[in-house]
Design a protein around this motif. Sequence first.
Motif, mmCIF file in Angstrom:
data_model
loop_
_atom_site.group_PDB
_atom_site.id
_atom_site.type_symbol
_atom_site.label_atom_id
_atom_site.label_comp_id
_atom_site.label_asym_id
_atom_site.label_seq_id
_atom_site.Cartn_x
_atom_site.Cartn_y
_atom_site.Cartn_z
ATOM 1 N N ASN A 12 -23.214 1.451 6.800
ATOM 2 C CA ASN A 12 -23.802 0.151 7.105
ATOM 3 C C ASN A 12 -25.073 0.399 7.919
ATOM 4 O O ASN A 12 -25.169 0.029 9.086
ATOM 5 N N LYS A 27 -31.489 -1.827 6.344
ATOM 6 C CA LYS A 27 -31.600 -3.289 6.318
ATOM 7 C C LYS A 27 -32.964 -3.782 6.770
ATOM 8 O O LYS A 27 -33.448 -4.806 6.299
ATOM 9 N N VAL A 60 -34.173 0.165 15.395
ATOM 10 C CA VAL A 60 -32.803 -0.341 15.285
ATOM 11 C C VAL A 60 -31.748 0.766 15.342
ATOM 12 O O VAL A 60 -30.584 0.473 15.580
ATOM 13 N N CYS A 61 -32.149 1.997 15.133
ATOM 14 C CA CYS A 61 -31.145 3.073 15.064
ATOM 15 C C CYS A 61 -30.491 3.309 16.430
ATOM 16 O O CYS A 61 -31.183 3.587 17.407
ATOM 17 N N PRO A 62 -29.178 3.202 16.507
ATOM 18 C CA PRO A 62 -28.505 3.434 17.792
ATOM 19 C C PRO A 62 -28.353 4.912 18.129
ATOM 20 O O PRO A 62 -27.789 5.238 19.165
ATOM 21 N N TYR A 63 -28.824 5.785 17.254
ATOM 22 C CA TYR A 63 -28.601 7.219 17.454
ATOM 23 C C TYR A 63 -29.891 8.011 17.720
ATOM 24 O O TYR A 63 -29.835 9.208 17.951
ATOM 25 N N ARG A 99 -16.145 8.662 15.990
ATOM 26 C CA ARG A 99 -17.532 8.559 15.545
ATOM 27 C C ARG A 99 -18.373 7.991 16.685
ATOM 28 O O ARG A 99 -17.848 7.305 17.570
ATOM 29 N N LEU A 100 -19.646 8.277 16.635
ATOM 30 C CA LEU A 100 -20.512 7.869 17.734
ATOM 31 C C LEU A 100 -20.829 6.378 17.671
ATOM 32 O O LEU A 100 -21.156 5.851 16.614
ATOM 33 N N ARG A 101 -20.756 5.763 18.790
ATOM 34 C CA ARG A 101 -21.178 4.384 18.996
ATOM 35 C C ARG A 101 -20.661 3.445 17.902
ATOM 36 O O ARG A 101 -21.426 2.714 17.268
ATOM 37 N N GLU A 102 -19.373 3.481 17.751
ATOM 38 C CA GLU A 102 -18.775 2.646 16.707
ATOM 39 C C GLU A 102 -18.930 1.160 16.998
ATOM 40 O O GLU A 102 -18.750 0.331 16.100
ATOM 41 N N GLU A 103 -19.249 0.846 18.234
ATOM 42 C CA GLU A 103 -19.386 -0.567 18.583
ATOM 43 C C GLU A 103 -20.549 -1.233 17.838
ATOM 44 O O GLU A 103 -20.676 -2.442 17.823
ATOM 45 N N PHE A 104 -21.390 -0.407 17.207
ATOM 46 C CA PHE A 104 -22.500 -0.978 16.456
ATOM 47 C C PHE A 104 -22.122 -1.304 15.007
ATOM 48 O O PHE A 104 -22.921 -1.886 14.286
ATOM 49 N N GLY A 105 -20.944 -0.892 14.623
ATOM 50 C CA GLY A 105 -20.486 -1.221 13.277
ATOM 51 C C GLY A 105 -21.323 -0.598 12.179
ATOM 52 O O GLY A 105 -21.440 -1.141 11.079
ATOM 53 N N GLU A 119 -20.786 2.285 10.737
ATOM 54 C CA GLU A 119 -19.972 3.105 9.842
ATOM 55 C C GLU A 119 -20.607 4.476 9.569
ATOM 56 O O GLU A 119 -20.905 4.824 8.411
#
Lengths: 125, 250
Positions: free
Chosen positions: B63, B68, B99-102, B216-222, B224
């Motif tokens: 995701n 997006k 937007v990338c949380p990583y 997995r890293l930072r799964e709170e961002f959904g 996947e």
Amino acid sequence: MNNLRVIFLVLLVAGLFAGVIASQAADSGVTPWPSTAEKIRKGEIDVGKEYGMAPDKRFHRIHADTVGLECSTCHADRIPASAQVFSVPPAVDISSASPGAVDRRVCQGCHIAGPAREIYGPRAP
Amino acid sequence: MPRHGMVIDLDRCVGCRACMEACKVENNSPQAIFWMYVFRFEEGEFPDTRISFMPRPCMHCDNAPCVKVCPTGARYKRDDGLVATNADTCIGCRYCAAVCPYGVNYFNWKEPKANYYLNWSAPENAKALAPVTGGAVPPYKNPDLDSKWGKEQRMIAGGGHRQGVIEKCTFCVQRVEKGLKPACVTACPLSALEFGDLDDPASAVSKRRRSDRAFRLREEFGTEPRVHYIGAARAGTGAREIERPRGASA
């Protein structure tokens, strides 16, 4: 005849007043951003066509100029170390002029099933 | 169609950064750009300190927020799950990086200089190299990177080392297309990294990610992410990142 004019003017003023009140309610009500986001999507608010992160480009025209977010909303001086690790790509030396790293959790406020376009998904079960 | 993914065992990783080196060699990424990066953390106060490591490639999210927001479709997800960047259509808006949380996206602010890739065949370099290699001349630049890959035949293998274009880990698409594993996986001396088909229950990557210590890293961002970590060596909340460049620290 004069009475009709007065009545017409009163109705006109009342109509305009009601319109202004309704407009204000829509723009500054409980959830004003959905309408703003919708207007941006429909092109009713001009945010430019140049995609980019520079202050005069579309990103900041949406978030700072149109939505009205303060700079410090995103560019916090200090963000938790756990969030900071990924906020800036490693080995990228930020210039002293940089407004500061951005904690992506701020974005989630609107971009996760929020008023703005959904970018992030719900947390995996 | 396989569903490619990676498993990184933090208990095995010793922070040697061979994966980073292999990535640089394979993908010729410019200076200060690390498609694969190994974070090094330390906790505690001397002499009671603890060091932990965390390799971080692109997560190739199912995701993917970067896909997006890309206004041109340059960032897209392939059928096999690799999140790719078409260097020919990237306009350098950096939305993907925003937007990338990583933090895996790197922007080429300048045109990478030719000497970022040492030209071993140049006489002066060959002369300096000869005593070391006995005259052998290694390739100085991976020719695969200038090729177009995938059924769409797009420039996605890193050929976008050019000014104004964003770039990131490709899971070594040029190797995956040949049935090989990414360079970082191959180079790891401790097999801390594994790559394969997540949909194949018999694959090594599937077996390893079934560990009860997987996360997995930072799964709170959904998002996947397709990179799974296993191990208890995860840095604690009091961990400090070592070697953070000046200006990037809080």
